[in-house]
Design an enzyme around this catalytic site. Sequence first.
Site, PDB file in Angstrom:
ATOM      1  N   GLU A 198       0.741  -1.208  -0.139  1.00 30.78           N
ATOM      2  CA  GLU A 198      -0.023   0.106  -0.066  1.00 30.78           C
ATOM      3  C   GLU A 198       0.927   1.044  -0.065  1.00 30.78           C
ATOM      4  O   GLU A 198       0.408   2.363  -0.306  1.00 30.78           O
ATOM      5  CB  GLU A 198      -0.884   0.256   1.100  1.00 30.78           C
ATOM      6  CG  GLU A 198      -1.964  -1.032   1.215  1.00 30.78           C
ATOM      7  CD  GLU A 198      -2.727  -1.173   2.454  1.00 30.78           C
ATOM      8  OE1 GLU A 198      -3.915  -0.950   2.266  1.00 30.78           O
ATOM      9  OE2 GLU A 198      -2.170  -0.877   3.522  1.00 30.78           O
ATOM     10  N   GLY A 207     -11.083  -7.106   7.337  1.00 31.43           N
ATOM     11  CA  GLY A 207     -12.141  -7.968   7.043  1.00 31.43           C
ATOM     12  C   GLY A 207     -13.408  -7.361   6.960  1.00 31.43           C
ATOM     13  O   GLY A 207     -13.812  -6.670   7.997  1.00 31.43           O
ATOM     14  N   ILE A 233      -9.016 -12.348  12.095  1.00 32.15           N
ATOM     15  CA  ILE A 233     -10.182 -12.962  12.362  1.00 32.15           C
ATOM     16  C   ILE A 233     -10.612 -13.997  11.092  1.00 32.15           C
ATOM     17  O   ILE A 233     -10.643 -13.290  10.121  1.00 32.15           O
ATOM     18  CB  ILE A 233     -11.360 -11.862  12.536  1.00 32.15           C
ATOM     19  CG1 ILE A 233     -11.289 -10.880  13.540  1.00 32.15           C
ATOM     20  CG2 ILE A 233     -12.520 -12.700  12.857  1.00 32.15           C
ATOM     21  CD1 ILE A 233     -11.499 -11.244  15.102  1.00 32.15           C
ATOM     22  N   MET A 293      -6.606  -4.695  12.613  1.00 28.06           N
ATOM     23  CA  MET A 293      -5.419  -4.874  13.702  1.00 28.06           C
ATOM     24  C   MET A 293      -4.727  -3.767  14.344  1.00 28.06           C
ATOM     25  O   MET A 293      -3.968  -3.635  14.974  1.00 28.06           O
ATOM     26  CB  MET A 293      -4.641  -5.968  13.378  1.00 28.06           C
ATOM     27  CG  MET A 293      -5.275  -7.370  13.105  1.00 28.06           C
ATOM     28  SD  MET A 293      -4.025  -8.638  12.594  1.00 28.06           S
ATOM     29  CE  MET A 293      -3.421  -9.022  13.852  1.00 28.06           C
ATOM     30  N   GLU A 294      -5.116  -2.482  13.632  1.00 26.94           N
ATOM     31  CA  GLU A 294      -4.313  -1.322  14.017  1.00 26.94           C
ATOM     32  C   GLU A 294      -5.166  -0.041  14.319  1.00 26.94           C
ATOM     33  O   GLU A 294      -4.923   0.796  15.242  1.00 26.94           O
ATOM     34  CB  GLU A 294      -3.240  -1.029  12.972  1.00 26.94           C
ATOM     35  CG  GLU A 294      -2.452  -1.990  12.561  1.00 26.94           C
ATOM     36  CD  GLU A 294      -2.645  -3.065  11.659  1.00 26.94           C
ATOM     37  OE1 GLU A 294      -3.792  -2.854  11.001  1.00 26.94           O
ATOM     38  OE2 GLU A 294      -2.228  -4.251  11.614  1.00 26.94           O
ATOM     39  N   ASP A 347     -11.462  -9.187   2.804  1.00 27.68           N
ATOM     40  CA  ASP A 347     -11.951 -10.567   3.155  1.00 27.68           C
ATOM     41  C   ASP A 347     -13.210 -10.519   3.794  1.00 27.68           C
ATOM     42  O   ASP A 347     -13.436  -9.607   4.359  1.00 27.68           O
ATOM     43  CB  ASP A 347     -10.832 -11.538   3.874  1.00 27.68           C
ATOM     44  CG  ASP A 347     -10.348 -10.760   5.099  1.00 27.68           C
ATOM     45  OD1 ASP A 347     -11.276 -10.951   5.934  1.00 27.68           O
ATOM     46  OD2 ASP A 347      -9.296  -9.909   5.033  1.00 27.68           O
TER      47      ASP A 347
HETATM   48  N1  SAH Z   1       0.238 -12.910   6.617  1.00 28.49           N
HETATM   49  C1  SAH Z   1       0.136 -11.485   6.413  1.00 28.49           C
HETATM   50  C2  SAH Z   1      -0.332 -10.985   7.736  1.00 28.49           C
HETATM   51  C3  SAH Z   1      -1.406  -9.994   7.574  1.00 28.49           C
HETATM   52  S1  SAH Z   1      -2.417  -9.689   9.101  1.00 28.49           S
HETATM   53  C4  SAH Z   1       1.484 -10.577   6.260  1.00 28.49           C
HETATM   54  O1  SAH Z   1       2.342 -11.561   6.318  1.00 28.49           O
HETATM   55  O2  SAH Z   1       1.492  -9.750   6.059  1.00 28.49           O
HETATM   56  C5  SAH Z   1      -3.639  -8.767   8.257  1.00 28.49           C
HETATM   57  C6  SAH Z   1      -3.477  -7.352   7.955  1.00 28.49           C
HETATM   58  O3  SAH Z   1      -4.706  -6.867   7.338  1.00 28.49           O
HETATM   59  C7  SAH Z   1      -3.773  -6.185   9.485  1.00 28.49           C
HETATM   60  O4  SAH Z   1      -2.631  -5.434   9.471  1.00 28.49           O
HETATM   61  C8  SAH Z   1      -4.981  -6.205   9.864  1.00 28.49           C
HETATM   62  O5  SAH Z   1      -5.259  -4.710   9.862  1.00 28.49           O
HETATM   63  C9  SAH Z   1      -5.572  -6.380   8.209  1.00 28.49           C
HETATM   64  N2  SAH Z   1      -6.818  -7.538   8.202  1.00 28.49           N
HETATM   65  C10 SAH Z   1      -7.374  -7.924   6.790  1.00 28.49           C
HETATM   66  N3  SAH Z   1      -8.238  -8.956   7.115  1.00 28.49           N
HETATM   67  C11 SAH Z   1      -8.065  -9.035   8.372  1.00 28.49           C
HETATM   68  C12 SAH Z   1      -9.107  -9.780   9.400  1.00 28.49           C
HETATM   69  N4  SAH Z   1      -9.796 -10.705   8.676  1.00 28.49           N
HETATM   70  N5  SAH Z   1      -8.935  -9.802  10.880  1.00 28.49           N
HETATM   71  C13 SAH Z   1      -7.847  -8.930  11.115  1.00 28.49           C
HETATM   72  N6  SAH Z   1      -7.322  -8.036  10.467  1.00 28.49           N
HETATM   73  C14 SAH Z   1      -7.438  -8.233   9.058  1.00 28.49           C
END
Ligand code: SAH
Length: 234
Positions: free
Chosen positions: A12, A78, A155, A176-177, A200
């Site tokens: 991004e 999500g 989630i 998550m932030e 998602d």
């Molecule tokens: N495997 C990924 C981890 C991403 S965690 C990596 O290596 O980069 C997911 C990121 O997208 C987090 O920053 C969160 O803010 C967002 N996100 C997207 N879908 C989410 C969901 N279902 N639950 C929680 N955070 C989600």
Amino acid sequence: MRLGIISALAEEQQGLLEAMESPYKLIHGKREYTAGKLWKIDSVAVLSRIGKVAAAVTAATLVEKFDVTHIIFTGVAGSADLGVRVGDVVVADSLAQHDFDASPLFPRFEIPLTGLSHMPVDRELSLKLSLATREFLQNDAQVHRGLIGSGDQFIKDKAHLMSLKEALPDLLAVEMEGAAVAQVCHELGVPFAIMRTISDNANEEAATDFMQFVQTVASRYAFGIIQNFCKSLT
Ligand code: SAH
């Protein structure tokens, strides 16, 4: 005005870094901050990394060390509502830490000593961000305004999402932030806005959908929306 732009994912941020005029980089606390002009706006862009603590320290550093006066967060999330589809964008009205629970000392979700469970965003900045988003999306997808929930959990389970939705019925998206940035900005008195593109449905397919989405669409969205947003400020 000095705008702090936080992204959670490298995909991004990449386009924004390329668009920056006379950029200079500074490493601090394991983060790379890039300062410069984005469409005439004095800006500092940084990757927060993932989770509430990572986002909080990034937001606080932007304010205390890089003197930003406003903060925008762009990321993916999500969906937590049937009306919010993959590809839609949610611009937060307020944010809650969905994994925060100091009950029975304080009501569930309330952040002790703030009296708040939902941190309100800056209305003017969020309005500008949602207009910039609408302009970018045209009629391809919807822009929603409402509650975003943040927690230190990806989630990926329908039952988990349903239990959160029961406790926070207005919830539109989970990530998550955002709520961590919201709390820091609230406490430091810095106006902020948060936008999340839905990657998602926070269910068992979330991880696969998330990966595909980030690689194909998220970068284009963040770039187009921030471009419109910066142009609307001048
Ligand atoms: N495997 C990924 C981890 C991403 S965690 C990596 O290596 O980069 C997911 C990121 O997208 C987090 O920053 C969160 O803010 C967002 N996100 C997207 N879908 C989410 C969901 N279902 N639950 C929680 N955070 C989600």
